[in-house]
Scaffold this motif. Structure first.
Motif, PDB file in Angstrom:
ATOM      1  N   ILE A  81       0.802  -1.229   0.000  1.00  0.00           N
ATOM      2  CA  ILE A  81       0.000   0.000   0.000  1.00  0.00           C
ATOM      3  C   ILE A  81       0.832   1.275   0.000  1.00  0.00           C
ATOM      4  O   ILE A  81       0.368   2.307  -0.492  1.00  0.00           O
ATOM      5  CB  ILE A  81      -0.974   0.034   1.196  1.00  0.00           C
ATOM      6  CG1 ILE A  81      -0.212   0.142   2.521  1.00  0.00           C
ATOM      7  CG2 ILE A  81      -1.897  -1.163   1.186  1.00  0.00           C
ATOM      8  CD1 ILE A  81      -1.115   0.362   3.724  1.00  0.00           C
ATOM      9  N   ILE A  82       2.062   1.223   0.520  1.00  0.00           N
ATOM     10  CA  ILE A  82       2.802   2.487   0.640  1.00  0.00           C
ATOM     11  C   ILE A  82       3.206   3.061  -0.719  1.00  0.00           C
ATOM     12  O   ILE A  82       3.287   4.286  -0.854  1.00  0.00           O
ATOM     13  CB  ILE A  82       4.015   2.324   1.581  1.00  0.00           C
ATOM     14  CG1 ILE A  82       4.390   3.690   2.162  1.00  0.00           C
ATOM     15  CG2 ILE A  82       5.208   1.694   0.857  1.00  0.00           C
ATOM     16  CD1 ILE A  82       5.264   3.642   3.367  1.00  0.00           C
ATOM     17  N   PRO A  83       3.444   2.245  -1.771  1.00  0.00           N
ATOM     18  CA  PRO A  83       3.687   2.868  -3.082  1.00  0.00           C
ATOM     19  C   PRO A  83       2.491   3.668  -3.577  1.00  0.00           C
ATOM     20  O   PRO A  83       2.654   4.744  -4.167  1.00  0.00           O
ATOM     21  CB  PRO A  83       3.975   1.670  -4.000  1.00  0.00           C
ATOM     22  CG  PRO A  83       4.402   0.592  -3.094  1.00  0.00           C
ATOM     23  CD  PRO A  83       3.621   0.787  -1.846  1.00  0.00           C
ATOM     24  N   VAL A  84       1.303   3.142  -3.320  1.00  0.00           N
ATOM     25  CA  VAL A  84       0.090   3.838  -3.754  1.00  0.00           C
ATOM     26  C   VAL A  84      -0.088   5.134  -2.968  1.00  0.00           C
ATOM     27  O   VAL A  84      -0.515   6.164  -3.506  1.00  0.00           O
ATOM     28  CB  VAL A  84      -1.136   2.924  -3.580  1.00  0.00           C
ATOM     29  CG1 VAL A  84      -2.407   3.640  -4.020  1.00  0.00           C
ATOM     30  CG2 VAL A  84      -0.953   1.643  -4.377  1.00  0.00           C
ATOM     31  N   MET A  85       0.281   5.099  -1.672  1.00  0.00           N
ATOM     32  CA  MET A  85       0.106   6.271  -0.812  1.00  0.00           C
ATOM     33  C   MET A  85       1.105   7.375  -1.145  1.00  0.00           C
ATOM     34  O   MET A  85       0.777   8.563  -1.051  1.00  0.00           O
ATOM     35  CB  MET A  85       0.252   5.867   0.658  1.00  0.00           C
ATOM     36  CG  MET A  85      -0.830   4.920   1.155  1.00  0.00           C
ATOM     37  SD  MET A  85      -0.528   4.372   2.850  1.00  0.00           S
ATOM     38  CE  MET A  85      -0.716   5.909   3.739  1.00  0.00           C
ATOM     39  N   THR A  86       2.326   6.995  -1.514  1.00  0.00           N
ATOM     40  CA  THR A  86       3.381   7.997  -1.720  1.00  0.00           C
ATOM     41  C   THR A  86       3.622   8.335  -3.187  1.00  0.00           C
ATOM     42  O   THR A  86       4.106   9.431  -3.484  1.00  0.00           O
ATOM     43  CB  THR A  86       4.702   7.514  -1.096  1.00  0.00           C
ATOM     44  OG1 THR A  86       5.067   6.245  -1.667  1.00  0.00           O
ATOM     45  CG2 THR A  86       4.574   7.372   0.402  1.00  0.00           C
TER      46      THR A  86
END
Length: 290
Positions: A81-86
């Motif tokens: 999820i962190i690639p999508v968030m950042t």
């Protein structure tokens, strides 16, 4: 009484997040998925206990498995999820035509990048802390020292910063969010998988100490390897070097594998790379950049 100064980007993003039902439902779904994993682990432990016999000591020992199951599952979710968030942090502002306006304010480029990264890491760490009650069973009943939980949270924080910085960098380089997300996953794959290629080559060719040393140095930047060492040592008491047959091959590195030295060096390497990605992202942010 002085009021603590908060990065305006962090303050704005967290206000939006706190008012969003989407984030609340995401947290609820996350807890639901972890609960399912927890219950499946409990059923598996119950089946193992029935098969091996109702020894009380083995029943309590089985509860220690909740920590790695929930912890590893959580790390996988963070990595997804962190690639999508950042990855949309900078490119999304460009797509909305608000980046140039943001750069004309008194907020510096580095503050924008750090603020975007910090807000993403805080949101991710909320997920981590939300899972602590489930993992705590391993420490209350399973006999794992509480310091291991603190170490896990610290390593998860470093992992979130490391992964988030890659997404921020890709977002600053790419004009479109979808391109930024794809590039982030490509870099992740390069770090997580390609760093193991030299180890495979050394294993197949039977290279000497220099080859082993080189592969181990490359593995310092790999968060997956860091957590493999962490869980292996904390749960089994056996170093990864012993399991891989490296123990005794190079005494200094064998000692490093057995102690916290490897984890500490690896954490510093990954935070250093995080700082470089933040620096490069700040350099990329210029007024008028399309």
């Amino acid at each position: 009484m002085m009021k603590a100064r908060v990065n305006p980007i962090v303050g704005k993003d967290l206000k939006v997040t706190s008012r969003s039902m989407k984030y609340s439902w995401s947290l609820f779904a996350y807890e639901g998925v972890l609960t399912i994993a927890f219950l499946l682990t409990m059923l598996a432990n119950d089946s193992m206990t029935r098969y091996s016999g109702p020894q009380i000591t083995s029943v309590y020992r089985n509860y220690s498995s909740f920590f790695p199951v929930v912890g590893i599952f959580q790390l996988i979710i963070i990595g997804l999820i962190i690639p999508v968030m950042t990855a949309a942090a900078i490119s999304g502002e460009r797509e909305k035509k608000t980046m140039d306006v943001l750069l004309t304010t008194s907020i510096s480029a580095s503050s924008i990048v750090i603020g975007k990264l910090a807000s993403a890491v805080i949101r991710v760490m909320i997920f981590v802390f939300a899972s602590v009650p489930l993992m705590a069973i391993s420490f209350i009943i399973g006999g794992i020292p509480w310091r291991v939980l603190i170490e896990y949270i610290i390593l998860a924080f470093i992992y979130a910063c490391f992964s988030g910085s890659i997404g921020i960098f890709c977002s600053s380089v790419c004009k479109k969010t979808i391109t930024s997300v794809v590039l982030s996953y490509v870099i992740y794959f390069g770090i997580y998988a390609v760093t193991y290629v030299p180890s495979l080559v050394v294993a197949l060719t039977g290279a000497g100490r220099d080859g082993v040393l080189t592969t181990m140095l490359l593995e310092l930047i790999n968060p997956v390897h860091t957590f493999i060492i962490f869980f292996t040592d904390r749960l089994s008491g056996v170093s990864l070097g012993e399991l891989m047959g490296r123990d005794g091959f190079f005494s200094v590195w064998s000692w490093i594998y057995r102690t916290n030295v490897w984890l500490t060096i690896s954490a510093f390497f990954q935070m250093g790379i995080t700082a470089l990605f933040v620096l490069f992202s700040s350099i990329r942010l210029k007024p008028g950049e399309k």
